[in-house]
Each structure stands twice: as structure tokens, then as C-alpha cells.
Design a protein around this motif. Structure first.
Motif, PDB file in Angstrom:
ATOM      1  N   ARG A 152       0.836  -1.204   0.000  1.00  0.00           N
ATOM      2  CA  ARG A 152       0.000   0.000   0.000  1.00  0.00           C
ATOM      3  C   ARG A 152       0.870   1.253   0.000  1.00  0.00           C
ATOM      4  N   SER A 153       1.938   1.245   0.787  1.00  0.00           N
ATOM      5  CA  SER A 153       2.812   2.421   0.834  1.00  0.00           C
ATOM      6  C   SER A 153       3.527   2.619  -0.503  1.00  0.00           C
ATOM      7  N   GLU A 156       1.008   4.121  -2.826  1.00  0.00           N
ATOM      8  CA  GLU A 156       0.765   5.522  -2.465  1.00  0.00           C
ATOM      9  C   GLU A 156       1.907   6.413  -2.962  1.00  0.00           C
ATOM     10  N   ARG A 159       1.487   6.844  -6.625  1.00  0.00           N
ATOM     11  CA  ARG A 159       0.368   7.755  -6.881  1.00  0.00           C
ATOM     12  C   ARG A 159       0.800   9.196  -6.678  1.00  0.00           C
TER      13      ARG A 159
END
Length: 164
Positions: A152-153, A156, A159
Motif C-alpha cells: 500500500r505504501s 501511495e 500515486r
């Protein structure tokens, strides 16, 4: 100057392909294969390829540390690490081929070349996902939670880079 920008962009693409942040800086642990010792590693005179493989090995070592890979998980880990190294070699080769032709490409050839790099990225991910899934399935619940948080990191960060 333009060639260096292409190389930087390609390395960023490679980093994204490996789900790892560009700044991962752990050293390869003792006993882990180095880029120079990896099968099909860059031959002398191919410093750029060697540098890519060394960066991948640092990322592999960093991820191994963060996931707390155990001896029981070693076979699955090695399959995943080998897939990462193979992907790095293939991407480095595709990028080198693009760089050799870049100055003589017209706009259409440039776009096709970029499409080829993107297609290589997709093939690399298709090879990496099953290797990671095999590893992930062997992890403890705590390790899976760590992996989930790491990915997830990484997503992110990617992104944020695309936003900026």
C-alpha cells in the motif's frame, strides 16, 4: 542530457515494476547473491546493467528484511527474488535497445518503442505476481500484514509521483 533523462525514466519504470521505492537502501546481506554473482549478470564493461542489478539486489535485501523471511520460506523467497532479477535484466535490455535507437527514431517509432517498454513491464508483472503469490501464501499472518502495508505504501508513493 536527453539520454540520461530517458535512463532515469526507465529506471523509475523498473522501480515501479518491482513495487519498491526508488530510495530503498539496505545492503545485500552476507550470503545473499550479489548482482555480480547472479546468473546472467552484467559482463565487465556493462556498468549500467551491473548498477541496475545491484540496485535490485539492495531492494530485494530491503524487502527480505522488512518481511522477516524465515528459513522455511526460503524456497518461495528465492523464486520471487529470481523473478525480480530476471525482470530487471529484461527491462535493462529493453531500455538499452531503446537508447541505442533513440536519436534516430521519429515520433511514431518513439511511441512504439515506449509501447514495447510498457509491454515488457506487463510481461514482467505477469511473471512476478505468481512468484509473489507463492511467497505470500507461505507467510505468517503478521508477515502478510506487513506485506500488505508495504505494498500500500509503495502504491501511495507511486500515486504521489504521478500527481506531482
Amino acid at each position: 542530457m536527453r539520454r540520461h533523462a530517458i535512463a532515469r525514466a526507465a529506471l523509475a519504470l523498473l522501480a515501479a515494476a518491482l513495487f519498491l521505492p526508488a530510495g530503498a537502501g539496505a545492503q545485500t546481506p552476507a550470503g545473499a547473491p550479489s548482482a555480480a554473482a547472479a546468473p546472467n549478470a552484467a559482463a565487465p564493461g556493462q556498468e549500467a546493467d551491473r548498477a541496475v542489478l545491484q540496485r535490485v539486489d539492495r531492494r530485494i535485501a530491503d524487502l527480505r528484511t522488512k518481511l522477516h523471511i524465515t528459513a522455511a520460506e526460503e524456497p518461495q523467497w528465492q523464486q520471487f527474488a529470481d523473478a525480480m532479477r530476471a525482470n530487471a535484466r529484461q527491462m535493462a535490455q529493453a531500455i538499452a535497445e531503446r537508447e541505442q535507437k533513440f536519436r534516430s527514431m521519429n515520433a511514431v517509432e518513439n511511441m512504439k518503442s515506449y509501447a514495447d517498454i510498457s509491454a515488457q513491464h506487463a510481461k514482467n508483472m505477469e511473471r512476478l505476481v505468481p512468484a509473489f503469490q507463492n511467497l505470500y501464501n507461505s507467510l505468517s499472518e503478521a508477515q502478510k500484514k506487513t506485506a500488505d502495508q508495504l505494498w500500500r505504501s509503495y502504491a501511495e508513493r507511486a500515486r504521489q509521483r504521478h500527481k506531482g
